[in-house]
Design a protein around this motif. Structure first.
Motif, PDB file in Angstrom:
ATOM      1  N   THR A 146       0.856  -1.186   0.000  1.00  0.00           N
ATOM      2  CA  THR A 146       0.000   0.000   0.000  1.00  0.00           C
ATOM      3  C   THR A 146       0.887   1.228   0.000  1.00  0.00           C
ATOM      4  O   THR A 146       1.740   1.379   0.878  1.00  0.00           O
ATOM      5  CB  THR A 146      -0.868   0.033   1.282  1.00  0.00           C
ATOM      6  OG1 THR A 146      -1.398  -1.262   1.522  1.00  0.00           O
ATOM      7  CG2 THR A 146      -1.991   1.061   1.153  1.00  0.00           C
ATOM      8  N   SER A 151       4.230   1.478 -12.158  1.00  0.00           N
ATOM      9  CA  SER A 151       4.284   0.425 -11.137  1.00  0.00           C
ATOM     10  C   SER A 151       3.130   0.512 -10.141  1.00  0.00           C
ATOM     11  O   SER A 151       3.012  -0.342  -9.263  1.00  0.00           O
ATOM     12  CB  SER A 151       5.609   0.533 -10.355  1.00  0.00           C
ATOM     13  OG  SER A 151       5.636   1.721  -9.582  1.00  0.00           O
ATOM     14  N   SER A 152       2.311   1.553 -10.264  1.00  0.00           N
ATOM     15  CA  SER A 152       1.252   1.772  -9.269  1.00  0.00           C
ATOM     16  C   SER A 152      -0.124   1.538  -9.877  1.00  0.00           C
ATOM     17  O   SER A 152      -0.310   1.632 -11.099  1.00  0.00           O
ATOM     18  CB  SER A 152       1.361   3.171  -8.664  1.00  0.00           C
ATOM     19  OG  SER A 152       1.142   4.158  -9.646  1.00  0.00           O
ATOM     20  N   ARG A 165       1.900  14.582  -2.281  1.00  0.00           N
ATOM     21  CA  ARG A 165       3.111  13.848  -1.875  1.00  0.00           C
ATOM     22  C   ARG A 165       4.351  14.737  -1.967  1.00  0.00           C
ATOM     23  O   ARG A 165       5.261  14.630  -1.151  1.00  0.00           O
ATOM     24  CB  ARG A 165       3.275  12.636  -2.797  1.00  0.00           C
ATOM     25  CG  ARG A 165       4.422  11.743  -2.433  1.00  0.00           C
ATOM     26  CD  ARG A 165       4.728  10.761  -3.533  1.00  0.00           C
ATOM     27  NE  ARG A 165       5.819   9.887  -3.157  1.00  0.00           N
ATOM     28  CZ  ARG A 165       6.629   9.288  -4.019  1.00  0.00           C
ATOM     29  NH1 ARG A 165       6.465   9.445  -5.300  1.00  0.00           N
ATOM     30  NH2 ARG A 165       7.598   8.516  -3.602  1.00  0.00           N
TER      31      ARG A 165
END
Ligand SMILES: CC(C)(COP(=O)(O)OP(=O)(O)OC[C@H]1O[C@@H](n2cnc3c(N)ncnc32)[C@H](O)[C@@H]1OP(=O)(O)O)[C@@H](O)C(=O)NCCC(=O)NCCS
Length: 158
Positions: free
Chosen positions: A58, A88-89, A156
């Motif tokens: 996660t 990749s997510s 982020r």
């Protein structure tokens, strides 16, 4: 050979059920929120690992809204599907309902979006198949996931 794209149905969890017992309750005698969050995370993880074929972790949880309480005796019904993937997510959408199994009445308890990242054997982010939406609903989820990712990555980097 890595599959280049997969439809959401190939990895979706249609129905993960959990019967609520008294030890699942908070001091208000409704279901402990952390239990529901854990169910969301575990169910979404299954979708991410089915879609990617890799171990996933996660990376982020956003928009986890508790809309109604669930109570002892209810059955929690969790549904999850991949909305979109990037390198990749993957964004996984989760829907939780509380069902009274005697009457069949259901209440929408939680909706959430979780981002998982697939890892290679060295524990580094690894590429995943694209998502190929097959229906209008899946296409809408795919497009909206792009908007959510932009917000997520902006948060982020703050
Ligand atoms: C998630 C994790 C693997 C990302 O690794 P990283 O070294 O930061 O890798 P990168 O910056 O290359 O990001 C890899 C992917 O993750 C995505 N990502 C990382 N943090 C993210 C976040 N907060 N929200 C959304 N996506 C995120 C990146 O956008 C990138 O996606 P893409 O490859 O599809 O473009 C790493 O931060 C980690 O291991 N976190 C802990 C995970 C964990 O323990 N989870 C359980 C929590 S209890």
């Amino acid at each position: 050979m890595t599959t280049t794209s997969k439809p959401p149905a190939a990895s979706a969890v249609e129905q993960n059920v959990y019967k609520v017992f008294p030890n699942d309750l908070n001091s208000k005698y409704t279901v402990f929120g952390g239990l529901v969050m854990s169910l969301c995370d575990r169910t979404a993880l299954i979708v991410a690992e089915r879609h990617s074929g890799k171990t996933c972790v996660t990376a982020a949880v956003d928009s986890l809204n508790f809309l109604a309480p669930a109570r002892a005796g209810d059955t929690l019904v969790v549904k999850a599907a991949v909305n979109r993937s990037w390198r990749s997510s993957m964004e996984i959408g989760v829907h939780v309902a509380a069902e009274d199994s005697f009457s069949g009445d259901t209440r929408h308890v939680v909706s959430a979006y979780l981002t998982f990242v697939a890892l290679d054997e060295a524990g580094k982010p690894a590429s995943v198949p694209a998502v190929a939406p097959q229906s209008d609903v899946e296409t809408k989820r795919y497009e909206e996931a792009g908007e959510r990712r932009a917000i997520r990555l902006a948060a982020r980097s703050r």
